[in-house]
Design an enzyme around this catalytic site. Structure first.
Site, short mmCIF file in Angstrom:
data_model
loop_
_atom_site.label_atom_id
_atom_site.label_comp_id
_atom_site.label_asym_id
_atom_site.label_seq_id
_atom_site.Cartn_x
_atom_site.Cartn_y
_atom_site.Cartn_z
CG HIS A 318 -1.91 -0.90 0.56
ND1 HIS A 318 -2.77 -1.97 2.21
CD2 HIS A 318 -3.26 -1.13 0.25
CE1 HIS A 318 -3.87 -3.20 1.92
NE2 HIS A 318 -3.86 -2.09 0.98
NE ARG A 469 1.99 4.94 4.41
CZ ARG A 469 2.39 5.53 4.04
NH1 ARG A 469 3.80 5.34 4.52
NH2 ARG A 469 2.37 6.72 4.43
CG ASP A 470 6.70 -1.71 7.25
OD1 ASP A 470 6.84 -1.19 5.90
OD2 ASP A 470 6.85 -1.52 7.99
CG HIS A 471 0.23 -3.06 4.95
ND1 HIS A 471 -0.76 -1.64 4.08
CD2 HIS A 471 0.85 -3.02 5.66
CE1 HIS A 471 -0.51 -0.71 5.69
NE2 HIS A 471 -0.06 -2.14 6.49
CB ILE A 472 3.89 -8.19 1.93
CG1 ILE A 472 5.93 -7.03 2.55
CG2 ILE A 472 5.17 -8.38 0.56
CD1 ILE A 472 5.96 -5.77 1.54
#
Length: 534
Positions: A318, A469-472
């Site tokens: 994201h 945003r660290d949302h893989i």
């Protein structure tokens, strides 16, 4: 014919929230389970002490162990060079490798996807559809919320479209009542609401009252990088529950190859110890739950599950931008959890055919460090510095905006020519931001101007550039067609009947909310599939 002998019914590679939930679900029903974890075990008090003693408070990876055999994504001399980037964007999401996984330092946002998120192409003509529906996943969402101890509002329309009833549909209320907003969040929500923005409570895997041996949240404001009390859920909870149910954990065991046998069955997991010794284990079923980056890396190393050539491709985050401004009036951020809600006017609607969905998340972290660094750079010192810190910290407003990414084959993870301390290739990442997101960013910047105006603010930074945003998601993408996807709707690899992937990397349409709860629901669902097969 001799009956094969196995080390376990199930091997789970990775001890984060998704792997530990699957391990617990299977172990508590009598199946033998081994959990392999590349990194070590640490106790909460040790991480808290490391955070207290670490001067780099904004580096959320820094308090966690730095080990040559299992680097983090950043946060140390070894880890800072672990991820290789070749695209226009430096893709460096937070990733930890230790017992309990990366949810040691998340903000605990626990959103459900909308029905339309899961049928994006059918509804809006872009991206991909999931091979399963919201209705298929809803019971598992409920179980995941109960397992994680999620608190939230039972009345909000989380689509942001202003329905007069809660949405998406729920079979039961949240297991815990909504946390009370801080005065800062209340004032922000009131003022933007008066201007036509829809501010929605953020459901959180955080105990609003005592729950499952976890204390109620006491308002500590360092959820990232570590909740000091354990009120916030982390994967260590279900690692310990799995162990209590009979599962065996093996820290410092770096899986580097899956061995394939007759009938495309995965017959063994090969791993290395920190000193480089190679060993292997066998099981009836294998679950790879090693993060959205490490999971495709292991499959590529093993040359498995990739008849579609989609392993590592379709990488989505994201990817976002940010806004910081000083409000005219004091608001006093920094009390309570670091996130409590956000603006959702652009979560769903026909605009998604043209541009990304958008979520504006209100940050509630104590801003004193950022405030002080800015003022010192501007020349403040002494009494004047102290007074200005008090003034600005009370008025600091930080908004983290995220965008919905579409899956593109060229955004991908491959194997680098460079290797880690164990001789295992590092991940190489190519990631570019597409026109769909860039169009959404133009809308978001208009909202930024409105937010500043509402609060008669003074802009500190409205041009952050693209941010992680660290949302893989997407790297082992889910689909009905084995020719263009890696796993089916049950998270079973198309190529191997006994290999399942418990990772947000299976998500084929990213939506605009944090994917962890959805990954947890999918993990519990795949564990049920394996249980029925055993």
């Amino acid at each position: 014919m001799a009956i094969p002998q196995y080390d376990a019914d199930v091997i789970v590679i990775g001890s984060g929230v998704l792997g530990s939930l699957a391990a617990w679900s299977l172990a508590r029903r009598g199946h033998s389970v081994i959990i392999l974890e590349a990194g070590p075990r640490m106790e909460r008090w040790q991480i808290v002490e490391r955070f207290r003693n670490n001067p780099e408070k904004n580096d959320f990876n820094r308090p966690y162990p730095e080990q040559a055999w299992a680097p983090k994504s950043y946060g140390g001399a070894v880890s800072d060079t672990y991820l290789e980037n070749t695209g226009s964007f430096e893709f460096k999401p937070g990733m930890l490798r230790l017992i309990g996984g990366t949810t040691w330092h998340w903000a605990a946002a626990a959103w459900r996807y909308l029905p339309s998120d899961m049928k994006l192409h059918s509804t809006y003509g872009v991206g991909r559809d999931w091979p399963i529906s919201y209705e298929d996943l809803e019971p598992w969402y409920q179980l995941a919320e109960e397992a994680l101890g999620v608190c939230g509002s039972n009345t909000d329309d989380q689509s942001g479209r202003g329905r007069q009833q809660p949405y998406p549909p729920r079979s039961q209320p949240y297991p815990l009542p909504q946390l009370t907003w801080s005065s800062y969040t209340q004032e922000f929500a009131k003022k933007v609401g008066q201007a036509g923005f829809r501010f929605i409570d953020e459901p959180q895997a955080r105990a609003s009252r005592t729950y499952d041996d976890r204390p109620a949240c006491s308002g500590n404001n360092n959820c990232m990088p570590i909740c000091p009390t354990g009120a916030m859920y982390s994967g260590i909870t279900h690692v310990d529950k799995a162990k209590e149910a009979g599962a065996k954990t093996m820290p410092n065991s770096v899986a580097f190859r899956l061995e394939k046998g007759e009938g495309n069955v995965i017959t063994a997991v090969h791993y290395k110890t920190p000193d480089g010794q190679e060993r292997h284990l066998t099981a009836r079923f294998i679950i790879v739950a090693a993060h959205g980056i490490e999971t495709p890396k292991l499959l590529l190393l093993s040359e498995v599950a990739n008849s579609s050539d989609q392993v590592g491709r379709n990488l989505m985050d994201h990817t976002g931008i940010g806004l910081t401004f000083l409000s005219h009036d004091a608001l006093w951020p920094g009390r309570g959890p670091v996130q409590q809600g956000g603006v959702f006017n652009w979560r769903d609607g026909s605009f998604r055919a043209r541009h990304s969905a958008i979520k504006h998340s209100l940050g509630n972290a104590v801003p004193n460090l950022m405030v002080t660094e800015r003022l010192i750079a501007a020349g403040y010192k002494g009494k004047q510095l102290n007074e200005q810190i008090r003034h600005d910290a009370a008025r600091w407003v930080s908004i983290s905006t995220v965008f919905e990414m579409l899956p593109h084959a060229g955004n991908r993870i491959t194997l680098s020519d460079n290797k880690d301390a164990l001789g295992i290739p590092k991940p190489s990442i190519h990631y570019d931001v597409d026109a769909y997101v860039k169009a959404g960013a133009e809308i978001a910047k208009q909202d930024f101007r409105h937010f500043v105006s509402i609060f008669q603010g003074k802009v500190v930074n409205d041009d952050t550039g693209w941010q992680n945003r660290d949302h893989i998601m997407g790297t082992v993408i889910m689909g009905d067609n084995p020719e263009n996807s890696v796993v089916d709707g049950d998270c079973r690899t198309h190529d191997h009947p006994n290999l399942f992937l418990a990772t947000t990397g299976v998500i084929p349409a990213a939506g605009v909310v944090n994917p962890t709860l959805t990954g947890a629901a999918l993990s519990l669902r795949l564990a049920e599939t394996i249980h029925n097969a055993l």
